[in-house]
Design a protein around this motif. Structure first.
Motif, PDB file in Angstrom:
ATOM      1  N   LYS A 130       0.858  -1.143  -0.044  1.00 15.08           N
ATOM      2  CA  LYS A 130       0.043   0.174  -0.078  1.00 15.08           C
ATOM      3  C   LYS A 130       0.896   1.118   0.001  1.00 15.08           C
ATOM      4  O   LYS A 130       0.610   2.398  -0.849  1.00 15.08           O
ATOM      5  CB  LYS A 130      -0.990  -0.155   1.343  1.00 15.08           C
ATOM      6  N   SER A 131       2.006   1.268   1.076  1.00 12.72           N
ATOM      7  CA  SER A 131       2.836   2.677   0.862  1.00 12.72           C
ATOM      8  C   SER A 131       3.645   2.426  -0.350  1.00 12.72           C
ATOM      9  O   SER A 131       3.728   3.696  -0.727  1.00 12.72           O
ATOM     10  CB  SER A 131       3.484   2.417   2.099  1.00 12.72           C
ATOM     11  N   THR A 132       3.690   1.776  -0.758  1.00 11.80           N
ATOM     12  CA  THR A 132       4.695   1.546  -2.141  1.00 11.80           C
ATOM     13  C   THR A 132       3.930   2.105  -3.130  1.00 11.80           C
ATOM     14  O   THR A 132       4.387   3.104  -4.070  1.00 11.80           O
ATOM     15  CB  THR A 132       5.294   0.155  -2.490  1.00 11.80           C
ATOM     16  N   ALA A 158      -3.944   9.558   2.073  1.00  6.55           N
ATOM     17  CA  ALA A 158      -3.767   9.622   3.565  1.00  6.55           C
ATOM     18  C   ALA A 158      -3.648   7.859   3.763  1.00  6.55           C
ATOM     19  O   ALA A 158      -4.215   7.003   3.405  1.00  6.55           O
ATOM     20  CB  ALA A 158      -5.218   9.611   4.187  1.00  6.55           C
ATOM     21  N   ASP A 159      -2.353   7.600   4.372  1.00  9.69           N
ATOM     22  CA  ASP A 159      -1.743   6.379   4.477  1.00  9.69           C
ATOM     23  C   ASP A 159      -1.855   5.902   5.782  1.00  9.69           C
ATOM     24  O   ASP A 159      -1.063   6.121   6.561  1.00  9.69           O
ATOM     25  CB  ASP A 159      -0.087   6.493   4.077  1.00  9.69           C
ATOM     26  N   GLU A 160      -2.967   5.055   6.210  1.00  6.18           N
ATOM     27  CA  GLU A 160      -3.238   4.507   7.461  1.00  6.18           C
ATOM     28  C   GLU A 160      -3.366   5.698   8.425  1.00  6.18           C
ATOM     29  O   GLU A 160      -2.458   5.200   9.499  1.00  6.18           O
ATOM     30  CB  GLU A 160      -2.216   3.424   7.670  1.00  6.18           C
ATOM     31  N   ILE A 161      -3.787   6.857   8.459  1.00  7.23           N
ATOM     32  CA  ILE A 161      -3.706   7.870   9.269  1.00  7.23           C
ATOM     33  C   ILE A 161      -4.645   7.832  10.612  1.00  7.23           C
ATOM     34  O   ILE A 161      -4.279   8.228  11.374  1.00  7.23           O
ATOM     35  CB  ILE A 161      -4.109   9.044   8.601  1.00  7.23           C
TER      36      ILE A 161
HETATM   37 MG    MG Z   1       2.239   1.160   4.810  1.00 13.57          MG
END
Ligand code: MG
Ligand code: ADP
Length: 246
Positions: free
Chosen positions: A40-42, A149-152
């Motif tokens: 996901k973050s990639t 919004a990355d796992e905020i």
């Molecule tokens: Mg991540």
């Protein structure tokens, strides 16, 4: 506004993303769901341009300004500065007027149900939910067309999570932007998402509307994510009904 064609990404010969294809339309609230390590973050970093694809193409509209909100709100703020200083800094760098900037910040804080008193506090004097709402405001001050919004909300309790997701939805509609909301908790986004994409081991295994994905999941992995999500929710609700241990 953004299109990803056959994108793959490997780190030291290990594949993190395998041939993904998707687009994000204007004014769309898209969710990317998958367990830890699924890429996901990639994917977010590839869109941001802080990582480059090993193969494939990412097409962005020229006007597509992107802002990224981190999982850890500490990364959005200087620990020694007041929130006001952290929020004003990017505006001053853009040479915006001081009083109109301050007015804009106060307006957004009111929309986010935050007291203006918080501006005089440092990050350690704010709660996790307050910090993430301020991080969203800091991102909005840059007028993004896409907010990632990355796992905020992963460090927050479910009530704060719900409030933040609803706030993001409100801002998305009000400011005509798109949101890429990344989470591993599938049911938290069922009311706000236009579309959900399910990522497993670097591959998008299923895409659909929240009702399609949640009520008629096709892929066994999606079913597993939903079951896990409801299992934890039920456990939490049961826990709430029990007398508290001293
Ligand atoms: Mg991540
Ligand atoms: P998620 O955000 O879904 O947890 P990531 O995109 O962070 O997943 O990671 C996907 C895979 O890529 C993992 O196996 C992770 O260890 C690896 N990875 C991520 N970033 C890097 C990096 N900068 N260098 C090497 N490997 C990485």
């Amino acid at each position: 506004m953004l299109r990803i064609h056959d994108v793959s990404k490997s780190y030291h010969n290990q594949t993190a993303i395998k041939n993904i294809n998707f687009e994000i339309l204007c004014n769309e609230f898209v969710c990317l769901i998958g367990e830890s390590g699924s890429g996901k973050s990639t994917t977010a970093e590839l869109i941001m341009g802080i990582q480059f694809p090993t193969s494939g193409v990412i097409e962005k509209e020229h006007c597509c300004t992107i802002q990224y909100i981190y999982q850890n709100p500490e990364r959005s703020f200087n620990p020694y500065w007041t929130m006001e200083k952290s929020l004003m800094e990017p505006l001053l760098l853009k040479k915006e007027q001081l009083d109109s900037s301050k007015r804009r910040i106060l307006e957004l804080m009111e929309m986010a149900n935050l007291s203006s008193e918080l501006l005089q506090r440092t990050p350690s004097q704010c709660s996790g939910g307050q910090k993430q709402r301020l991080a969203i405001i800091r991102a909005l001050l840059m007028n993004p067309k896409l907010l990632i919004a990355d796992e905020i909300t992963s460090a927050l309790d479910p009530e704060s999570e719900k409030m933040i997701i609803n706030l993001l939805k409100k801002f998305q509609v009000e400011f005509h932007m798109s949101v890429l909301y990344i989470t591993h908790r599938i049911q938290s986004v069922s009311n706000v998402a236009d579309r959900i994409m399910v990522l497993k081991e670097g591959t998008i295994v299923e895409t659909g509307s929240p009702s399609q994905i949640i009520n008629q999941p096709k892929h066994p992995y999606t079913k597993k994510l939903i079951e896990a999500s409801y299992y934890f929710e039920n456990k939490r609700l049961k826990g709430l009904g029990q007398p508290r241990q001293a």
